[in-house]
Design a protein around this motif. Structure first.
Motif, short mmCIF file in Angstrom:
data_model
loop_
_atom_site.label_atom_id
_atom_site.label_comp_id
_atom_site.label_asym_id
_atom_site.label_seq_id
_atom_site.Cartn_x
_atom_site.Cartn_y
_atom_site.Cartn_z
N ALA A 192 0.83 -1.21 0.00
CA ALA A 192 0.00 0.00 0.00
C ALA A 192 0.86 1.26 0.00
N GLU A 193 2.13 1.13 0.44
CA GLU A 193 3.05 2.28 0.44
C GLU A 193 3.47 2.61 -1.00
N ALA A 194 3.58 3.90 -1.28
CA ALA A 194 4.06 4.30 -2.62
C ALA A 194 5.50 3.82 -2.82
N THR A 195 6.31 3.91 -1.77
CA THR A 195 7.71 3.47 -1.83
C THR A 195 7.97 2.49 -0.67
N PRO A 196 7.57 1.24 -0.85
CA PRO A 196 7.59 0.29 0.28
C PRO A 196 8.98 -0.03 0.82
N MET A 197 9.97 -0.15 -0.06
CA MET A 197 11.32 -0.48 0.43
C MET A 197 11.91 0.68 1.23
N LEU A 198 11.69 1.89 0.74
CA LEU A 198 12.18 3.07 1.44
C LEU A 198 11.52 3.20 2.81
N LYS A 199 10.23 2.91 2.87
CA LYS A 199 9.50 2.95 4.15
C LYS A 199 10.09 1.91 5.10
N THR A 200 10.40 0.73 4.58
CA THR A 200 11.00 -0.33 5.40
C THR A 200 12.33 0.13 5.99
N LEU A 201 13.18 0.75 5.15
CA LEU A 201 14.49 1.21 5.63
C LEU A 201 14.36 2.39 6.59
N SER A 202 13.43 3.31 6.30
CA SER A 202 13.20 4.45 7.21
C SER A 202 12.77 3.97 8.59
N ASP A 203 11.81 3.04 8.60
CA ASP A 203 11.32 2.49 9.87
C ASP A 203 12.44 1.76 10.60
N ALA A 204 13.25 1.02 9.84
CA ALA A 204 14.34 0.25 10.45
C ALA A 204 15.38 1.18 11.07
N THR A 205 15.68 2.29 10.38
CA THR A 205 16.67 3.24 10.89
C THR A 205 16.14 3.94 12.14
N THR A 206 14.88 4.34 12.10
CA THR A 206 14.25 4.97 13.26
C THR A 206 14.25 4.02 14.45
N LYS A 207 13.92 2.75 14.17
CA LYS A 207 13.88 1.73 15.24
C LYS A 207 15.28 1.49 15.80
N PHE A 208 16.28 1.49 14.91
CA PHE A 208 17.67 1.30 15.35
C PHE A 208 18.05 2.39 16.34
N VAL A 209 17.70 3.63 16.02
CA VAL A 209 18.02 4.77 16.91
C VAL A 209 17.31 4.63 18.25
N SER A 210 16.02 4.27 18.21
CA SER A 210 15.25 4.20 19.46
C SER A 210 15.68 3.02 20.33
N GLU A 211 16.15 1.94 19.72
CA GLU A 211 16.57 0.75 20.48
C GLU A 211 17.99 0.91 21.06
N ASN A 212 18.78 1.81 20.46
CA ASN A 212 20.15 1.99 20.93
C ASN A 212 20.29 3.33 21.63
N LYS A 213 19.61 3.43 22.77
CA LYS A 213 19.55 4.70 23.50
C LYS A 213 20.92 5.14 24.04
N ASN A 214 21.82 4.18 24.20
CA ASN A 214 23.16 4.54 24.69
C ASN A 214 24.03 5.14 23.58
N LEU A 215 23.54 5.07 22.35
CA LEU A 215 24.27 5.60 21.21
C LEU A 215 23.69 6.95 20.84
N PRO A 216 24.48 8.01 20.84
CA PRO A 216 23.93 9.33 20.48
C PRO A 216 23.30 9.29 19.10
N ILE A 217 22.14 9.92 18.94
CA ILE A 217 21.45 9.93 17.64
C ILE A 217 22.34 10.53 16.55
N GLU A 218 23.25 11.45 16.97
CA GLU A 218 24.15 12.08 16.01
C GLU A 218 25.06 11.07 15.32
N ASN A 219 25.37 9.96 16.01
CA ASN A 219 26.22 8.94 15.37
C ASN A 219 25.55 8.44 14.09
#
Length: 324
Positions: A192-219
């Motif tokens: 249903a997403e116009a760009t499904p792979m990009l949405k998958t990667l965006s969500d994965a990157t966002t999730k990576f940041v939120s799960e690694n709270k000890n890692l500064p988001i700037e990294n």
């Protein structure tokens, strides 16, 4: 060309150093090999996925015939027989997106870990940076093909409607085991997403940041902005662009630049278009617009329609007008 050569350290882009990333010949060092080999297992299937998607023709004719003649059992069977193997392909594409997501998360972990800065990581681990770029390149190519193929959603919608009707009528459905209801729901959301792979990667990157709270988001965001800057500089500087030995490297760099901008815009709290962004958006858009128009319209549309912050009040009128 050398593994990774620093080519520019002008006092621009918030003092970011610029490098010539060897996207053509980078090879893994011993310390990169474990992650590299894991990701390589995924990437070796990428070209086959794109070929399957490019040749995907759909079952539009059979579906129309079946809908127009609802009492003709032979036409119903013909449509179902045409759709089931196509849904098998769609399942394969979706499952590949999950493998790609896992690969991306592995690369993010390697390229953002302490004690090195994102720039040092790109300098030390250019084979992983190349793989990261290859994932983005594949993603934008996949989504460009998907956006121009309405048959995908039409086929899958027909499959789900027919399967639902079969269940109501207690008719055994061949192929049902291939895509159960839970998987079908997830695939529906994906396509249903116009760009499904990009949405998958965006969500994965966002999730990576939120799960690694000890890692500064700037990294993470600095890794993305540095890659965007590197691609832009390589593309806009004739001296460095002339080093490409493969003519495909230009389109590769353009796609990677757009991909990292979109990821940055989704992950960074204020996005890629704000004045405080570490990405020179005007410069990046200018590089895109300097290419032959037909070759970059899809990438400009990706910036227009799949970024998160373009229409924010903090985005300058000049940037908005450049993308109109």
């Amino acid at each position: 060309m050398g593994n990774l050569i620093k080519v520019l350290t002008r006092d621009i882009d918030h003092n970011a150093a610029h490098f010539f990333l060897d996207f053509e010949n980078a090879q893994p060092t011993e310390s990169e090999k474990e992650i590299y080999n894991q990701v390589n297992v995924v990437l070796k299937d990428a070209e086959g996925i794109l070929e399957d998607l490019q040749s995907y023709r759909g079952a539009g004719h059979e579906i129309r015939e079946a809908i127009q003649h609802p009492t003709d059992e032979k036409l119903q069977e013909k449509a179902w027989g045409a759709v089931v193997p196509l849904v098998g392909k769609l399942k394969k594409f979706y499952e590949f997106s999950q493998r790609l997501e896992a690969g991306l998360r592995g690369l993010l972990g390697a390229l953002t870990s302490t004690p090195y800065s994102p720039t040092q990581h790109l300098e030390r681990e250019q084979a992983l940076a190349k793989q990261f770029a290859e994932i983005l390149h594949f993603t934008l190519r996949f989504d460009e093909l998907k956006m121009t193929n309405p048959a995908i959603q039409n086929d899958f919608s027909y499959y789900r409607r027919t399967l639902s009707r079969m269940r109501i009528n207690n008719v055994p459905a061949e192929g049902e085991n291939e895509v159960n209801n839970e998987l079908a729901n997830r695939m529906s959301l994906f396509y249903a997403e116009a760009t499904p792979m990009l949405k998958t990667l965006s969500d994965a990157t966002t999730k990576f940041v939120s799960e690694n709270k000890n890692l500064p988001i700037e990294n993470t965001t600095d890794c993305l902005s540095t890659m965007a800057s590197v691609c832009r500089v390589m593309l806009e500087t004739p001296e460095y662009r002339s080093r490409f030995t493969n003519e495909e490297t230009v389109s590769f760099c353009l796609r990677v630049m757009v991909g990292v901008i979109i990821l940055y815009d989704h992950v960074h709290p204020v996005g890629a278009f704000a004045k405080t962004s570490k990405i020179d958006m005007k410069g990046c858009i200018k590089v895109l617009k300097d290419q032959p128009p037909n070759s970059v319209e899809g990438l400009l549309n990706a910036l227009r329609y799949t970024t998160k912050h373009l229409n924010d009040e903090t985005t300058s009128k000049q940037i908005k007008s450049m993308l109109q």
